[in-house]
Scaffold this active site. Structure first.
Site, PDB file in Angstrom:
ATOM      1  N   TYR A 145      -8.073  -3.523   8.645  1.00 41.72           N
ATOM      2  CA  TYR A 145      -7.086  -2.764   7.878  1.00 41.72           C
ATOM      3  C   TYR A 145      -7.101  -3.272   6.446  1.00 41.72           C
ATOM      4  CZ  TYR A 145      -2.559  -0.864   6.360  1.00 41.72           C
ATOM      5  OH  TYR A 145      -1.572  -0.202   5.683  1.00 41.72           O
ATOM      6  N   ASP A 238     -11.741  -8.881   1.693  1.00 42.34           N
ATOM      7  CA  ASP A 238     -10.330  -8.516   1.604  1.00 42.34           C
ATOM      8  C   ASP A 238      -9.517  -9.719   2.095  1.00 42.34           C
ATOM      9  OD1 ASP A 238      -8.184  -5.816   2.865  1.00 42.34           O
ATOM     10  OD2 ASP A 238      -7.779  -7.706   1.819  1.00 42.34           O
ATOM     11  N   LYS A 266       0.290 -10.565  -0.754  1.00 41.55           N
ATOM     12  CA  LYS A 266       1.105 -11.478   0.051  1.00 41.55           C
ATOM     13  C   LYS A 266       1.397 -12.815  -0.638  1.00 41.55           C
ATOM     14  CE  LYS A 266      -0.657  -9.146   4.154  1.00 41.55           C
ATOM     15  NZ  LYS A 266       0.455  -8.434   4.791  1.00 41.55           N
TER      16      LYS A 266
HETATM   17  P1  KE4 Z   1      -0.102  -4.024   1.387  1.00 39.38           P
HETATM   18  O1  KE4 Z   1      -0.417  -2.746   0.679  1.00 39.38           O
HETATM   19  O2  KE4 Z   1       0.686  -3.784   2.675  1.00 39.38           O
HETATM   20  O3  KE4 Z   1       0.545  -5.080   0.474  1.00 39.38           O
HETATM   21  O4  KE4 Z   1      -1.491  -4.702   1.820  1.00 39.38           O
HETATM   22  C1  KE4 Z   1      -2.379  -3.949   2.611  1.00 39.38           C
HETATM   23  C2  KE4 Z   1      -3.340  -4.877   3.318  1.00 39.38           C
HETATM   24  C3  KE4 Z   1      -4.621  -5.011   2.828  1.00 39.38           C
HETATM   25  N1  KE4 Z   1      -5.512  -5.831   3.423  1.00 39.38           N
HETATM   26  C4  KE4 Z   1      -5.168  -6.560   4.505  1.00 39.38           C
HETATM   27  C5  KE4 Z   1      -6.190  -7.467   5.137  1.00 39.38           C
HETATM   28  C6  KE4 Z   1      -3.860  -6.471   5.046  1.00 39.38           C
HETATM   29  O5  KE4 Z   1      -3.536  -7.197   6.141  1.00 39.38           O
HETATM   30  C7  KE4 Z   1      -2.920  -5.619   4.443  1.00 39.38           C
HETATM   31  C8  KE4 Z   1      -1.502  -5.444   4.978  1.00 39.38           C
HETATM   32  N2  KE4 Z   1      -1.179  -6.230   6.139  1.00 39.38           N
HETATM   33  C9  KE4 Z   1      -0.182  -5.663   7.015  1.00 39.38           C
HETATM   34  C10 KE4 Z   1      -0.025  -6.621   8.200  1.00 39.38           C
HETATM   35  N3  KE4 Z   1      -0.960  -6.365   9.225  1.00 39.38           N
HETATM   36  C11 KE4 Z   1       1.108  -5.407   6.297  1.00 39.38           C
HETATM   37  C12 KE4 Z   1       2.287  -5.125   7.194  1.00 39.38           C
HETATM   38  C13 KE4 Z   1       2.727  -3.698   7.101  1.00 39.38           C
HETATM   39  O6  KE4 Z   1       1.843  -2.794   7.032  1.00 39.38           O
HETATM   40  O7  KE4 Z   1       3.951  -3.482   7.112  1.00 39.38           O
END
Ligand code: KE4
Length: 429
Positions: A145, A238, A266
């Site tokens: 993801y 990533d 994060k």
């Molecule tokens: P954000 O757009 O949510 O800040 O980041 C996206 C993203 C990009 N790359 C990786 C490897 C990520 O894990 C994420 C977002 N992680 C999720 C947790 N599995 C965020 C939690 C959520 O979607 O509410």
């Protein structure tokens, strides 16, 4: 059963004005059942919900809270920054200091650009890679993801996988058509996609942490480096989750593999909305206003967010943090493994550093196909058993357990005691 009346009442209100009552799908508890907790406050390793129930927190806001919640240095930096104003839409010293810190800590991070989320950092890095190579195709891995930009919502992990919609509706074919999907830990599947030499970049989670936690097998990441060099594609790590978590230098340091571009989120915001992308100077020099790859943002480099990130990263200069996280991670992994052996529950624990996952019903976790077979219903029973005992885990099987340096040995003892109780209860049910 804890009193959750206020959370339930607020959830009814929320569902009237927010899709699913939440601002991010995984928070809705759809994968585990029941109503989500409305969190009122958090400090150290604990969160408190609207009904005053206190939980030991293993979500950690999905990664940022590596030092625990409300770290005094981070709060103080934010409070001081707020006194000077919230946003200027102009350069500030704080963004330069944070960029210099990141560049000092992370290998090959010659230049960096701040944005406001992990999604935005990935979207921008992909555009830079396409601009640098003149190619349009991207390779990603099923189950990984990378945020919710159109071209990444193809066989995605995290909430997309949990909801059973790994490839979202509303994404035009034109946007996703250039996204090719390989299998994690399978270099042959990558070679097959790169051989036409029309791929701009391979983007990978160095540790797949959005299909549960699936570690890279020995040689996988280095193999991606070599394939990208052979076929002229860029390698994008990533590191939205792994950045500053596996090590100060992230996965590049931890595994000793060089990426051309790295994305962050994060932890670098200390809990405030911050993302970043960066890497090779020749590629980042293509980004506007220096080059022709356009990318912009009203709140990019927001001074309050930069203050939080700078305070966070200054605290991570202490090697003791990572030593502590490794000790905690190893104790948790070994403790769970002992409990699995003693209870006879069919489950598998995986770990990299302070990232763990307990998969139910499978004995192999090295690919999307192997983890998709996990027993999500069993995970839901485990989740609620732990929640009832005061432990807040990710409300979905295909997520990670995030440890923080705020955890004490007593916290771990209590957690392992609760895990033993819950798994024993599940075995005897
Ligand atoms: P954000 O757009 O949510 O800040 O980041 C996206 C993203 C990009 N790359 C990786 C490897 C990520 O894990 C994420 C977002 N992680 C999720 C947790 N599995 C965020 C939690 C959520 O979607 O509410």
């Amino acid at each position: 059963m804890k009193n959750q009346q206020k959370s339930q009442a607020f959830f009814e209100r929320a569902k009237k004005v927010l899709p699913g009552g939440v601002n991010s799908p995984v928070r809705a508890f759809l994968a585990v059942g029941g109503d989500p907790l409305f969190i009122e406050s958090a400090r150290g390793a604990y969160v408190t919900d609207a009904d005053g129930n206190v939980y030991l927190d293993y979500v950690g806001s999905w990664g940022p809270m590596i030092l625990g919640h409300s770290h005094p240095k981070v709060l103080s930096a934010v409070q001081q920054a707020v006194e000077n104003g919230l946003s200027f839409g102009a350069p500030t010293q704080a963004e330069v200091r944070l960029a210099e810190l990141m560049s000092a800590y992370v290998p090959n991070l010659e230049m960096v650009r701040f944005v406001n989320s992990g999604t935005e950092s990935v979207m921008s890095a992909l555009r830079a890679a396409r601009g640098a190579t003149g190619r349009e195709r991207i390779v990603k891995f099923e189950g990984c993801y990378h945020g919710h930009s159109d071209s990444m919502l193809v066989k995605a992990g995290s909430g997309a996988l949990t909801s059973g919609a790994p490839s979202s509706s509303g994404v035009p074919t034109g946007a996703a058509g250039d996204t090719l999907v390989a299998r994690y830990n399978d270099l042959a599947s990558v070679r097959a996609l790169l051989k036409n030499r029309d791929v701009a970049a391979v983007i990978v989670e160095p540790v797949a942490a959005n299909m549960g936690v699936v570690p890279p097998q020995d040689g996988f990441l280095q193999g991606l480096r070599e394939l990208c060099d052979e076929f002229g594609s860029l390698l994008i790590f990533d590191e939205v989750i792994t950045g500053f978590r596996l090590a100060r230098g992230g996965a590049q340091e931890y595994y000793g593999v060089r990426a051309d571009l790295v994305t962050f989120g994060k932890i670098i915001g200390g809990g405030m909305p911050v993302g970043a992308y960066g890497g090779r100077r020749d590629v980042m020099s293509l980004v506007a206003p220096l080059g022709t790859v356009y990318q912009a943002g009203t709140l990019s480099g927001n001074p309050v967010a930069m203050a939080a990130g700078e305070a966070m990263l200054l605290e991570l200069a202490d090697d003791g943090v990572y030593d502590r996280l490794e000790v905690l991670g190893r104790r948790m992994e070994e403790g769970i493994r002992t409990i699995l052996q003693q209870t006879g529950i069919q489950a598998l624990v995986t770990r990299v550093g302070s990232l763990l996952c307990l998969f139910f019903g499978i004995d192999r976790a090295d690919s999307y196909d192997s983890v998709r077979a996990a027993d999500a219903a069993a995970y839901a029973r485990y989740f609620h058993g732990m929640l009832d005992r005061g432990f807040y885990l990710a409300p979905a099987q295909f997520e990670a357990m995030f440890l923080s340096a705020a955890l004490t040995d007593e916290d771990l003892d209590a957690t392992l005691g609760a895990i033993r109780e819950v798994l024993t209860q599940m075995k005897n049910a």
